[in-house]
Design a protein around this motif. Structure first.
Motif: not given
Ligand code: AMP
Length: 190
Positions: A61, A95, A91, A56, A35, A39, A148
């Motif tokens: 995903l 993966q 996730r 996102m 994530g 970002r 999410r």
């Molecule tokens: P997070 O900061 O881990 O909550 O991730 C924020 C967003 O980034 C998620 O809702 C996904 O859209 C994307 N994302 C982060 N990590 C992954 C991952 N391992 N696989 C797919 N999408 C991801």
């Protein structure tokens, strides 16, 4: 020495990011959050970031190949790490299999998957609260937050069985003070 490679697992809002900061300090580990990496791409307005942002912002995903590539690059940049905390990755089963392929090939497998358990009502409350200050678009809208959580239940939660089959899955209560939860994690790491 055996590397301390840990998957910090849990739904959005479970406290993975918060707890990672304590664990990396305590054990001298490298934090790998897909994530955060995504970002950073969005901030840099890279082609990858522009593509990922749309997904996102909806709470969907991003494709497996994208995050697997990011993790591979980061691991290669930290060959001498004492271990990694994987936060928000893997996730999906694809993966998890790719990660096992990368780590097992080097004889540095995941040692534990520590899952922070938090009831859905509490997750939504935490995410809305975070949205007020984090500036994260995906923490503001309740429909996006629900999506999410649905993505987590459908695609990510089954990884408990994946790591369970390897004898690596440990569930922990993710409700309490930050310090309480850190203490539970430290105890589980042993
Ligand atoms: P997070 O900061 O881990 O909550 O991730 C924020 C967003 O980034 C998620 O809702 C996904 O859209 C994307 N994302 C982060 N990590 C992954 C991952 N391992 N696989 C797919 N999408 C991801």
């Amino acid at each position: 020495m055996k590397k301390l490679n840990i998957v910090l697992f849990g739904p959005p809002g479970a406290g993975k990011g918060t707890q990672s900061t304590f664990l990396i300090e305590r054990y001298g580990l490298v934090h790998l959050s897909t994530g955060d990496l995504l970002r950073a791409e969005i901030k840099a307005e890279s082609p990858l970031g522009i593509q990922a942002k749309e997904l996102m912002d909806q709470g969907d995903l991003v494709p497996d190949e994208v995050v697997i590539g990011m993790i591979r690059n980061k691991m290669e940049a930290h060959l001498d790490a004492k271990g990694f905390i994987f936060d928000g990755f893997p996730r999906t089963k694809a993966q998890a299999e790719a990660l096992d392929g990368m780590l097992n090939g080097k004889g540095e497998p995941i040692v534990a998957m520590l899952a922070l358990e938090v009831p859905e009502k509490e997750l939504v409350k935490r995410l809305i609260g975070r949205g007020a200050t984090s500036g994260r678009a995906d923490d503001k809208d309740e429909a996006v937050i629900s999506n999410r959580i649905r993505e987590y239940e459908a695609k990510t939660a089954p990884l408990k069985d994946y790591y369970g089959a390897q004898g690596k899955y440990k569930a922990l209560d993710g409700v309490g003070t930050v310090e309480d939860i850190t203490a539970r994690l430290v105890k589980a790491i042993g």
